[in-house]
Design an enzyme around this catalytic site. Structure first.
Site, mmCIF file in Angstrom:
data_model
loop_
_atom_site.group_PDB
_atom_site.id
_atom_site.type_symbol
_atom_site.label_atom_id
_atom_site.label_comp_id
_atom_site.label_asym_id
_atom_site.label_seq_id
_atom_site.Cartn_x
_atom_site.Cartn_y
_atom_site.Cartn_z
ATOM 1 N N SER A 193 4.743 2.589 -11.468
ATOM 2 C CA SER A 193 3.647 1.636 -11.345
ATOM 3 C C SER A 193 2.312 2.294 -11.661
ATOM 4 O O SER A 193 2.114 2.772 -12.761
ATOM 5 C CB SER A 193 3.667 1.006 -9.954
ATOM 6 O OG SER A 193 2.967 -0.204 -9.965
ATOM 7 N N ASP A 221 9.067 0.784 -14.131
ATOM 8 C CA ASP A 221 8.787 -0.609 -13.806
ATOM 9 C C ASP A 221 7.317 -0.978 -13.761
ATOM 10 O O ASP A 221 6.819 -1.538 -12.760
ATOM 11 C CB ASP A 221 9.462 -1.009 -12.485
ATOM 12 C CG ASP A 221 9.739 -2.512 -12.470
ATOM 13 O OD1 ASP A 221 10.357 -3.001 -13.420
ATOM 14 O OD2 ASP A 221 9.310 -3.198 -11.527
ATOM 15 N N HIS A 349 11.254 -3.659 -7.678
ATOM 16 C CA HIS A 349 10.177 -2.925 -8.331
ATOM 17 C C HIS A 349 10.262 -1.424 -8.067
ATOM 18 O O HIS A 349 9.955 -0.622 -8.942
ATOM 19 C CB HIS A 349 8.836 -3.476 -7.850
ATOM 20 C CG HIS A 349 7.648 -2.783 -8.440
ATOM 21 N ND1 HIS A 349 7.495 -2.606 -9.801
ATOM 22 C CD2 HIS A 349 6.577 -2.197 -7.865
ATOM 23 C CE1 HIS A 349 6.367 -1.948 -10.029
ATOM 24 N NE2 HIS A 349 5.801 -1.683 -8.875
#
Length: 391
Positions: A193, A221, A349
């Site tokens: 992220s 992700d 996630h």
């Protein structure tokens, strides 16, 4: 999973004071409010004014519990660095050095916003299980474990992408110097992220500082389009999540119930590091990182990320939890073969925490495919002629 949920899960909660030194764990609750006072153990350091402290449990202490950092890393580093103009940093990281520094590899990991270096704890163990000679360095951003203060002693609230990238570079170089390495080992950068944006920027605009050591990078992700789209929902998300919990075990359960993290082992390893004792109630816990203080930087974290990812130095791997996260620029780049794409639909996630064994396998294979020391090049024409061969 809809793209708007991307940052809902990424910016995993936490409040600014630096993390305390880990102690032996009780069965249910980590002593989170223990003071981060300096240990007498120190080593030489990473910059002209840097020092490193490594913490290990002594033989007189109780054995560490299953979610202690000592189960996943060999050393905990505290790297002091003078950044100039009265600004001082105390960088925090966990590391298991590679068996042979010259051969590597060293997987350098950067967490997402609100998470910590222990987000990579189980992944680090899985990588070492598949590649015993590998090293893993898990960095912690300022406000998430590392601390950066100005001349007035107050935290410097600069969370811009450039600043976080320089912090990451400082930690890599400081670790090399503190551990007395002859140079940087072959590096694979791994970012989840926000960490993906940091590592992509490092490989794009700061790769010269790493030189030939940089082999490639993997982003977990996050893509520009869906990340920017999700930002409009972030403040609502942050205001609606619980502000405090009666115990660490409750916070772990909340992460599992909300499916923020889908692996109990990963949750028990990483979640305690996200917490501090609540200032208003000594019996409860609250988030370490106040993500609302970073809101002015959110958009800058992800703008232009797709272009940077495609043009950065080294081999490229993108691991996603769903194909809906791909934006147009990345779709075109993937069709042109500019990077390797892997989708893990069974994960959320936090892919590296949900399915750490699978992600470790992908990263180790990625390394093996791009390991320059294992490449056998054909002989040069001059060499063939010198051997009396006809060409």
């Amino acid at each position: 999973m809809p793209s708007s949920s991307l940052l809902h899960q990424t910016l995993n909660p936490a409040a600014p004071p630096p993390r305390p030194r880990p102690r032996a764990l009780k069965p249910e609750i980590l002593d989170i409010d223990s003071d981060r006072s300096s240990s007498s153990d120190s080593a030489s350091s990473a910059s002209s004014t840097a020092s490193v402290i490594t913490v290990r449990p002594s033989s007189r202490e109780a054995a560490a519990g299953p979610s202690s950092w000592t189960q996943y890393f060999e050393r905990e580093l505290w790297l002091e660095q003078d950044l100039g103009h009265g600004v001082k940093a105390v960088y925090h990281a966990y590391v298991t050095p590679p068996r042979d520094v010259r051969k590597g590899p060293l997987f350098v990991c950067h967490h997402g916003a609100g998470a910590s270096g222990l987000s990579f704890a189980v992944l680090a163990r899985e990588i070492r299980g598949l590649l015993p000679g590998a090293g893993v360095l898990a960095l912690e951003a300022r406000g998430h474990g590392s601390s950066v203060t100005g001349s007035d002693g107050q935290e410097v609230a600069d969370y811009s992408l450039e600043t976080l990238t320089m912090d990451a570079l400082n930690m890599v170089m400081a670790t090399s110097k503190a551990l007395d390495w002859p140079g940087l080992p072959p590096l694979l950068l791994i970012g989840h992220s926000l960490g993906g944006a940091v590592m992509t920027t490092l490989a794009t605009t700061h790769w010269r500082a790493l030189g030939s050591a940089l082999v490639g990078y993997a982003v977990l992700d996050v893509v520009e389009g869906s990340a920017l789209e999700a930002l409009s929902h972030m403040k609502t998300y942050l205001s609606s999540r619980p502000r405090s919990f009666p115990s660490v075990a409750e916070v772990v359960e909340w992460h599992l119930r909300s499916r923020t993290i889908r692996s109990r082992e990963s949750g028990e390893a990483s979640v305690p590091s996200l917490l501090i004792r609540s200032p208003s109630n000594s019996g409860s816990f609250t988030w370490r990182t106040d993500l609302s203080t970073t809101s002015s930087a959110w958009e800058g974290w992800f703008q232009g990320m797709s272009s940077k990812f495609l043009t950065g130095r080294g081999a490229k791997l993108l691991i996603l939890a769903g194909t809906d996260r791909l934006d147009k620029e990345l779709m075109i780049g993937q069709m042109q073969g500019k990077f390797q794409l892997v989708v893990l639909p069974e994960a959320g996630h936090f892919v590296h925490e949900d399915v750490p064994a699978k992600v470790a396998g992908l990263l180790v294979e990625f390394w093996k495919r791009n390991d320059r020391s294992a490449m056998v090049l054909p002989p040069k024409v001059s060499e063939l002629l010198a051997m009396g061969k006809k060409v």
